[in-house]
Each structure stands twice: as structure tokens, then as C-alpha cells.
Enzyme design. Sequence first.
Site, short mmCIF file in Angstrom:
data_model
loop_
_atom_site.label_atom_id
_atom_site.label_comp_id
_atom_site.label_asym_id
_atom_site.label_seq_id
_atom_site.Cartn_x
_atom_site.Cartn_y
_atom_site.Cartn_z
N LYS A 110 -23.78 -18.73 -30.61
CA LYS A 110 -24.35 -19.94 -30.03
C LYS A 110 -25.86 -19.85 -29.89
CE LYS A 110 -20.33 -21.91 -27.75
NZ LYS A 110 -19.68 -22.31 -26.48
N ARG B 1 -13.27 -16.33 -27.45
CA ARG B 1 -13.23 -17.21 -28.62
C ARG B 1 -14.40 -16.84 -29.53
NH1 ARG B 1 -15.28 -22.21 -30.30
NH2 ARG B 1 -13.78 -23.49 -31.47
#
Length: 284
Positions: A219, A254
Site C-alpha cells: 500500500k 491479507r
Amino acid sequence: MTDILTLLQANRPIVMGILNTTPDSFSDGGRFISTERATEHALAMLEEGADIIDVGGESTRPGAEAVSVDEEIARIVPVIEAIRQQSRVCISIDTSKPEVMQAAVEAGANLVNDVNGLRAEHALTTCAELKVPVCIMHMQGEPRTMQKNPHYDDVVTEVQAFLQQRIDEALAAGIPREHIIIDPGFGFGKSLQHNLQLLNQLEVLQQLQSPILVGFSRKSMLGAILGDAPVEQRLYASVSAAVLAWTRGASIFRVHDVRATVDALKVCTAMQQASASSEAGQPV
């Protein structure tokens, strides 16, 4: 088929492999839009140690365009069916739409992962009727605009309060307590500082008495820490964040990079087991 409740009973880190069947996801958009390639990637992640395959048909990156229910179903159902034909792995459906949840579970998914925290109309009742576990995530705003000046007075307290409220709503709708997983929503309507504060105090969310899922993988928060590093250069930071989250109570991770994360978390588990054996007076 393997379900999340069985995985959680093993009391070890659980790795969720990301499978985007989208053309515009921030990291791997367009790579797995064919059913064949998506299925191959899912099976490859299983070989690398993934416990869950998280299938998504709509990008939730900042600024992403919304897709219709029909389009999302067309993207995810053939992939879920193909994976289920070849594996008993736990399959998660990453969606906020009740109609997609229904179609995915009918195709073989057995976990609903909703970045919108089951706030869409009928989402709670649909999941209660489907009798599948759910992951409820915190997000300030909505994906198209969530990173435009997010604000909190106290991000940890506010995220905790939101998740508690959604847990209460889920219980009231008939979703069993043991079916509820929570996700603080790293990168969803949060600045870098907000994300770091959440990670640093992640153990506070253990007070909610639900397993904690985290998603840092590749991210932009990690890219910012690394001096605007591009997506393909965020592997080590992603793994580091997963390890830090594990030390603060996270159970489910995740990720895009399954093998690296699995290996790192195996070291964490070995350390935990050695510590427990030492405290019990057993040789290690």
C-alpha cells in the site's frame, strides 16, 4: 471445505492471498482478469502457503471507478467456481454488495470480506441468511474520495468505536459472535500518521473480542515511508508491517506476496512456541 473458524482454532497466523479479477487494482490490475489465469494464480498462492483466497471484482483503490452488480458477479463467479472445483480452500469474497455476496457464496465462497463494514442496505441480513463468517472493515468515506484530507480527533478510539457499533449491529441482525472478524482498514480514509498510530496501538482492538485482519500489502502508506517507492519495491516493508501487526494481536494477513509473508510469520510462530515451552520448563 475449509472454513475460517477451523483455521482460527489452530491458533496460528492465517495468510489470505489477494486475487483481483479487476483491470484497475493498484498493484496487479489486469493480470488476472481471465478465469484461467486467476485460477492458476490462486493455486500458486495455495502452493506458497495461503490459507484463504480473497477474490475481488471491484477495485477499492483511491479514485477507482464503481462497477455494476452484474459486472462484478460476471468477474468473480467463474473464478470462485473454478477454484472450488480444484480445492477445498477457504474462499473469501471481497465485496460490499449483497447481491454479489449471495452469488459468491452460491458459487463456493465461505467468507464475506466487506470494506464497507456491511453498511449497504440488506448486507447484514444477507450475511445472516447465508450463515457465513464476515470481516467488517473500518473506512472513513468511500473509495472514490476516501484519501481527500481524512480527519480524526483520535483515530484509534474512533476506529474502535465504529467497529464496536458494527459488531453490535451484526449481532442484532443474527450473525453469531464467532462469525465476526474485524479489520481497522489501513489505508482506507487514513493518512500515513493515522495508519502508523493504528498499527502502534493495534492491540487495543483486541478488546472487541474478534479476530483482527490486517491489510498493508504494497500500500501507498509503505511507499511513503520508503520515499515514494513504487509498488513493486514494497515487499520487505509489507512483510515487516505484517510481523509488527502479529506482535500486536493480528490473526489474519491479507497479502499479495504469500510465500514471503508465510515464511516471516513461521519465524514468529516458532518464537512464540519456544517462549511458551521455556515458560513451561520444557526443552526447546
